[in-house]
Design an enzyme around this catalytic site. Structure first.
Site, PDB file in Angstrom:
ATOM      1  N   SER A 257       0.839  -1.199   0.000  1.00 54.55           N
ATOM      2  CA  SER A 257       0.000   0.000   0.000  1.00 54.55           C
ATOM      3  C   SER A 257       0.872   1.245   0.000  1.00 54.55           C
ATOM      4  CB  SER A 257      -0.916   0.030   1.239  1.00 54.55           C
ATOM      5  OG  SER A 257      -1.787  -1.072   1.267  1.00 54.55           O
ATOM      6  N   SER A 295      -3.112  -3.893  -2.987  1.00 51.64           N
ATOM      7  CA  SER A 295      -2.432  -2.656  -2.618  1.00 51.64           C
ATOM      8  C   SER A 295      -3.465  -1.567  -2.363  1.00 51.64           C
ATOM      9  CB  SER A 295      -1.478  -2.216  -3.729  1.00 51.64           C
ATOM     10  OG  SER A 295      -0.696  -1.118  -3.327  1.00 51.64           O
ATOM     11  N   ASP A 297      -4.049   2.127  -2.244  1.00 53.05           N
ATOM     12  CA  ASP A 297      -3.349   3.305  -2.775  1.00 53.05           C
ATOM     13  C   ASP A 297      -4.273   4.517  -2.703  1.00 53.05           C
ATOM     14  OD1 ASP A 297      -1.169   1.561  -3.639  1.00 53.05           O
ATOM     15  OD2 ASP A 297      -2.585   0.873  -5.155  1.00 53.05           O
TER      16      ASP A 297
END
Length: 379
Positions: A257, A295, A297
Site C-alpha cells: 500500500s 495494494s 493506494d
C-alpha cells in the site's frame, strides 16, 4: 553494466558524509544527482514548503518484533476543527482502511490533523486523536468529529497483531509536528514498511510552480509500502538489480500500500483538489508501481489558501498537475534512498543498495543533469 565511476563514488561518499555530519545516514535522491522532472523544488524540497504545514513522527521500536509508528500532518498551526481546509480524497485502489473518507468527500474539507500508521492500529490512533481534540480548549460542546487516519500494512517487520500503537504515540507525533526539514526513511509510520522488496518508509518532496505558469507550491509526503518493478528517473533499476515482482510467481513482492498526502497553497476547492490528487498517481506509476490487487493506494489532498481567494481556473491547472506528479515520484525515491536496513518480526529488509542503484542510473544516463525551469519561469 560499467563499474562505479570515480565521479559516482566520490559524489556518493560526499553526500553520505554530509548527511552523517547532520545526524542522517543516507542521502536523498537529489543529493546524488537524481533530478526528477522540470519544475524546481521548494527550499526544503518537502511538504513543509507549503507555508503552515507541519509534520511530526513517533517511532515505535520495542524488542525484536515491534517496528511501527505514527506520522502526523497538520494543515496549519490552529484548531483544524474550527478552521477546516478544503480537501479531497482519491482512491487508486481501495484495499485499505482509510478512516474519514466519506465525510471528506461529502463536505469537501478536512477538520482534523491527518494521521498515518499501521493497518491494525488505525482505530486506536483515531480514538486517541479524537480524545485529544475533544479535550482541547474550545471543543467542550463538540459532539461529532471526523478523524482522517490512513495506513499501510507493516506486518513483515512489525508484529502487527499486537496492535502496538498507544495513545501516547499519537500525542507524541502531534506534539513533534513542526515546519522545516522532515525526517524520512524508517521513521514514524514508515518504520516497518517495505517498497519494491527494499526498505521503504516516509519520503517527501515539493515543487514551486514559477509565477509565469501561475505560481503556487505543491508538497507531497508518502508512506511507501508497495511493490512492483522499481524505475528511477526512467532507468529500470528493479529489472537490473532483481529480484522484482512477478519474476518467480504471480503477485510475488507486488502487493502492499501507499498513502500519499498532497498539500498546496494554490486556491483550490474540493473539486480541483480531487483533480490534483488524481495526478499524484501519475507520479506513483513512474516509479514502477502498478496498483496491484492487494495494494491500498490513496491520495489525500488539501489547500492552505485563504478563504476568499479566487479559485484557480481549470485552464490553469496543468502546471500544478505536473508539479504533483514530479513531487510524488521524487518523494517515493526519497523514502527508499533515506531508509536504512531494518530487522524485525519476521526477518530483515535491506536498504536499497545505493552504490548499485547509481551504477544503473549512470549506465542509462539519467543522473547528474538538471534542466529545471528557473523559479521565475524565464529561460
Amino acid at each position: 553494466m560499467t563499474r562505479l565511476s570515480v565521479w559516482t563514488a566520490a559524489l556518493l561518499l560526499a553526500a553520505t558524509a554530509a548527511h552523517a555530519q547532520s545526524g542522517a545516514e543516507r542521502p536523498r535522491a537529489r543529493d546524488v544527482g537524481v533530478v526528477v522532472g522540470i519544475l524546481p523544488p521548494g527550499p526544503l524540497d518537502a511538504i513543509t514548503d507549503v507555508a503552515g504545514v507541519r509534520v511530526g513522527h513517533a517511532t515505535v521500536v520495542e524488542g525484536d518484533s515491534v517496528r511501527t509508528g505514527v506520522t502526523a500532518l497538520l494543515p496549519h498551526g490552529g484548531n483544524v476543527y474550527r478552521e477546516p481546509v478544503p480537501a479531497a480524497i482519491v482512491v487508486g485502489n481501495g484495499y485499505g482502511k482509510l478512516l474519514g473518507v466519506t465525510q471528506v468527500r461529502e463536505l469537501g474539507e478536512i477538520e482534523t490533523p491527518i494521521l498515518l500508521t499501521c493497518t491494525l492500529c488505525v482505530w486506536t490512533a483515531a480514538d486517541a486523536l479524537v480524545d485529544l481534540l475533544l479535550a482541547a480548549p474550545g471543543m467542550e460542546e463538540v459532539r461529532s468529529i471526523n478523524p482522517v487516519v490512513g495506513e499501510t500494512n507493516d506486518g513483515f517487520l512489525n508484529d502487527i497483531r499486537r496492535r502496538p500503537i498507544r495513545p501516547e504515540h499519537v500525542a507524541e507525533a502531534l506534539a513533534a509536528a513542526s515546519g522545516g526539514a522532515v525526517a524520512e526513511g524508517a521513521v514514524g509510520a514508515g518504520t516497518g514498511t517495505v517498497a519494491f522488496g527494499w526498505k521503504g518508509g516516509i519520503g517527501t518532496s515539493s515543487r514551486a510552480v514559477p509565477p509565469a505558469l501561475g505560481g503556487g507550491t505543491v508538497g507531497v509526503l508518502v508512506q511507501s509500502n508497495f511493490g512492483g518493478v522499481l524505475t528511477v528517473n526512467g532507468a529500470p533499476v528493479g529489472r537490473e538489480l532483481g529480484p522484482f515482482a512477478f519474476q518467480s510467481g504471480l503477485g510475488e513482492s507486488a502487493d502492499g500500500s501507499i498513502m500519499i498526502v498532497v498539500a498546496t497553497d494554490a486556491a483550490l476547492d474540493a473539486r480541483l483538489l480531487e483533480r490534483l490528487a488524481s495526478r499524484a498517481l501519475a507520479g506513483l506509476a513512474r516509479t514502477g508501481a502498478s496498483l496491484t490487487n492487494g495494494s491500498g493506494d490513496y491520495v489525500i489532498a488539501f489547500s492552505t489558501a485563504r478563504s476568499g481567494e479566487p479559485l484557480v481556473p481549470n485552464s490553469a491547472m496543468s502546471p500544478l498537475f505536473q508539479a504533483v506528479a514530479e513531487a510524488t515520484e521524487e518523494a517515493v525515491y526519497n523514502s527508499l534512498f533515506r531508509a536504512t536496513t531494518v530487522a524485525g518480526h519476521r526477518g530483515t529488509v535491506e536498504a536499497l543498495p545505493l552504490d548499485r542503484v547509481l551504477e544503473v542510473l549512470d549506465a542509462y544516463g539519467v543522473r547528474g543533469w538538471d534542466r529545471s525551469l528557473p523559479p521565475g519561469g524565464d529561460r
